[in-house]
Design a protein around this motif. Structure first.
Motif, PDB file in Angstrom:
ATOM      1  N   GLU A  75       0.837  -1.202   0.000  1.00 45.27           N
ATOM      2  CA  GLU A  75       0.000   0.000   0.000  1.00 45.27           C
ATOM      3  C   GLU A  75       0.871   1.250   0.000  1.00 45.27           C
ATOM      4  OE1 GLU A  75      -2.449  -0.223   3.420  1.00 45.27           O
ATOM      5  OE2 GLU A  75      -3.341  -2.170   2.895  1.00 45.27           O
ATOM      6  N   ARG A  76       0.468   2.190  -0.828  1.00 49.52           N
ATOM      7  CA  ARG A  76       1.139   3.488  -0.870  1.00 49.52           C
ATOM      8  C   ARG A  76       0.069   4.577  -0.880  1.00 49.52           C
ATOM      9  NH1 ARG A  76       5.180   3.952  -5.719  1.00 49.52           N
ATOM     10  NH2 ARG A  76       5.489   5.962  -4.670  1.00 49.52           N
ATOM     11  N   VAL A  77       0.229   5.579   0.036  1.00 53.37           N
ATOM     12  CA  VAL A  77      -0.726   6.679   0.159  1.00 53.37           C
ATOM     13  C   VAL A  77       0.017   7.986  -0.074  1.00 53.37           C
ATOM     14  CG1 VAL A  77      -2.396   7.835   1.683  1.00 53.37           C
ATOM     15  CG2 VAL A  77      -2.118   5.348   1.791  1.00 53.37           C
ATOM     16  N   ASN A  78      -0.659   8.911  -0.717  1.00 48.71           N
ATOM     17  CA  ASN A  78      -0.093  10.239  -0.939  1.00 48.71           C
ATOM     18  C   ASN A  78       0.363  10.826   0.400  1.00 48.71           C
ATOM     19  OD1 ASN A  78       0.482  12.907  -1.566  1.00 48.71           O
ATOM     20  ND2 ASN A  78      -1.259  13.110  -2.964  1.00 48.71           N
ATOM     21  N   ARG A  83      -3.243  11.333   6.676  1.00 46.55           N
ATOM     22  CA  ARG A  83      -4.238  11.415   7.750  1.00 46.55           C
ATOM     23  C   ARG A  83      -5.662  11.502   7.218  1.00 46.55           C
ATOM     24  NH1 ARG A  83      -1.627  15.637  12.210  1.00 46.55           N
ATOM     25  NH2 ARG A  83       0.327  14.485  12.555  1.00 46.55           N
ATOM     26  N   LYS A  84      -5.794  11.566   5.906  1.00 42.39           N
ATOM     27  CA  LYS A  84      -7.112  11.733   5.300  1.00 42.39           C
ATOM     28  C   LYS A  84      -7.608  10.466   4.649  1.00 42.39           C
ATOM     29  CE  LYS A  84     -10.399  14.652   4.420  1.00 42.39           C
ATOM     30  NZ  LYS A  84     -11.133  15.337   5.495  1.00 42.39           N
ATOM     31  N   VAL A  85      -6.721   9.720   4.031  1.00 44.18           N
ATOM     32  CA  VAL A  85      -7.108   8.532   3.248  1.00 44.18           C
ATOM     33  C   VAL A  85      -6.320   7.336   3.749  1.00 44.18           C
ATOM     34  CG1 VAL A  85      -7.236   7.514   0.947  1.00 44.18           C
ATOM     35  CG2 VAL A  85      -7.638   9.966   1.240  1.00 44.18           C
ATOM     36  N   GLU A  86      -6.993   6.196   3.825  1.00 47.53           N
ATOM     37  CA  GLU A  86      -6.321   4.946   4.169  1.00 47.53           C
ATOM     38  C   GLU A  86      -7.054   3.794   3.488  1.00 47.53           C
ATOM     39  OE1 GLU A  86      -8.563   3.847   8.390  1.00 47.53           O
ATOM     40  OE2 GLU A  86      -6.481   4.524   8.386  1.00 47.53           O
TER      41      GLU A  86
END
Length: 356
Positions: A75-78, A83-86
């Motif tokens: 998994e990679r998140v911006n 803290r906004k998307v997971e």
């Protein structure tokens, strides 16, 4: 009718193409309340050779990367949206993300993309609607308590309706008024007139709705013989405007009394300490002698006895036949030297004076 029959016959025989099922199954519209969390899901209806899944947000002609998943890198998140998307569900055939603590900036459409080896990118889309809805307030007014008003605040503008539960009562709607607030929300006030008697103990229901979400308030008509409850500055009942004044004043009064008692106790202690110090100082002053030059009786008696005792001269150690010379200059220097020191080991001196 004949044309539909022919078309159905040709479709059965395979001459007309059948509608292909959607490859990606997703919810077209997701609604969530302000400051809540929203879950967005995309799922493949057929197994594909997917190597990567990506999520993007489309808003104001902007395509913002949110997150991605691969079996190799996980998994990679911006970084700006950690803290906004997971990820709630990360797999190559199904994916879900959660958008947390929703605000007005989060509404818009979200695109999920399944990147395959053989068919390229398979794309699905779901749109998020963020709403705000507060509990409606119901009020009865008018000279005969037959005018019913209900208002609610929401974003976008809510739909406010008034209903009665008894069949012998009817409501005649007078209309609704909308007021836009500074924060972007809208307050809608709906008024209706109740017809039918008696109304004592009857129930009225007010419902406010935004999208598929709704909130309801129910009120029982008061007795007409009773005095109406006082209204607050906002036009609401005292019980609707917030906690009673007594619940707020009681703790404050108790706290003030406790502080006052503590101040009295501290003041009393300081006063007692000051009084004790004053008494101790007076006692020490009374015990101190008046004149520092005054002698004690014992010393005074000793002084008087000393004065009464006659002075006795100490007899001279020298023999009367040998008197010391009256003039020390007649002595020899050696004799002067030995007279000033220890006489025990001194040799016998010869006297030069004739009177020795």
């Amino acid at each position: 009718m004949a044309r539909l029959t022919v078309a159905h016959f040709l479709c059965v025989l395979g001459f007309l193409p059948k509608a292909l099922p959607a490859l990606i199954e997703t919810q077209q519209t997701v609604t969530a309340a302000l400051r809540d969390d929203a879950r967005l899901t995309c799922r493949l209806t057929q197994t594909k050779d997917v190597v990567q899944i990506t999520w993007h947000r489309l808003r104001h002609a902007e395509n913002t990367f949110l997150a991605s998943y691969t079996e190799k890198y996980g998994e990679r998140v911006n970084p700006k949206l950690e803290r906004k998307v997971e990820f709630a569900d990360a797999a190559l055939q199904r994916t879900s993300i959660v958008v947390k603590n929703l605000t007005e900036e989060d509404k818009g459409c979200y695109r999920c993309m399944f990147n395959t080896v053989s068919e390229g990118a398979l794309t699905g889309q779901t749109c998020l609607q963020v709403y705000e809805l507060h509990e409606p307030v119901l009020r009865v007014g008018g000279s005969d308590s037959t005018v019913v008003s209900c208002w609610a605040t929401g974003r976008p503008a809510p739909t406010v309706s008034i209903d009665v539960l008894q069949k012998d009562l009817q409501l005649v709607a007078n209309g609704s008024v909308s007021v836009a607030n500074s924060n972007g929300s809208v307050t809608v006030n709906t008024t209706a007139v109740l017809s039918g008697h008696p109304v004592n103990g009857k129930q009225v229901v007010c419902t406010a709705q935004v999208f598929s979400s709704s909130q309801t308030t129910t009120m029982i008509f008061p007795d007409l013989d009773e005095e109406p409850e006082p209204e607050s500055r906002d036009g609401l009942y005292a019980e609707e405007s917030g906690p009673s004044l007594s619940y707020i004043c009681a703790p404050l009064i108790s706290l003030a009394l406790i502080i006052l008692i503590l101040c009295l106790v501290i003041f009393r202690r300081k006063l007692n300490n000051k009084k004790n110090n004053s008494e101790l100082e007076k006692k020490m002053t009374s015990e101190r002698p008046q004149d520092d030059n005054t002698t004690t009786p014992l010393i005074e008696e000793g002084t008087k006895a000393k004065r009464r005792t006659p002075f006795k001269k100490t007899p001279s150690r020298m023999s009367p036949s040998r008197k010391s010379p009256s003039n020390p200059l007649t002595l020899k220097p050696r004799e002067l030297f030995f007279n000033s020191g220890d006489k025990t080991n001194c040799p016998k001196l010869e006297c030069l004076n004739e009177n020795c």
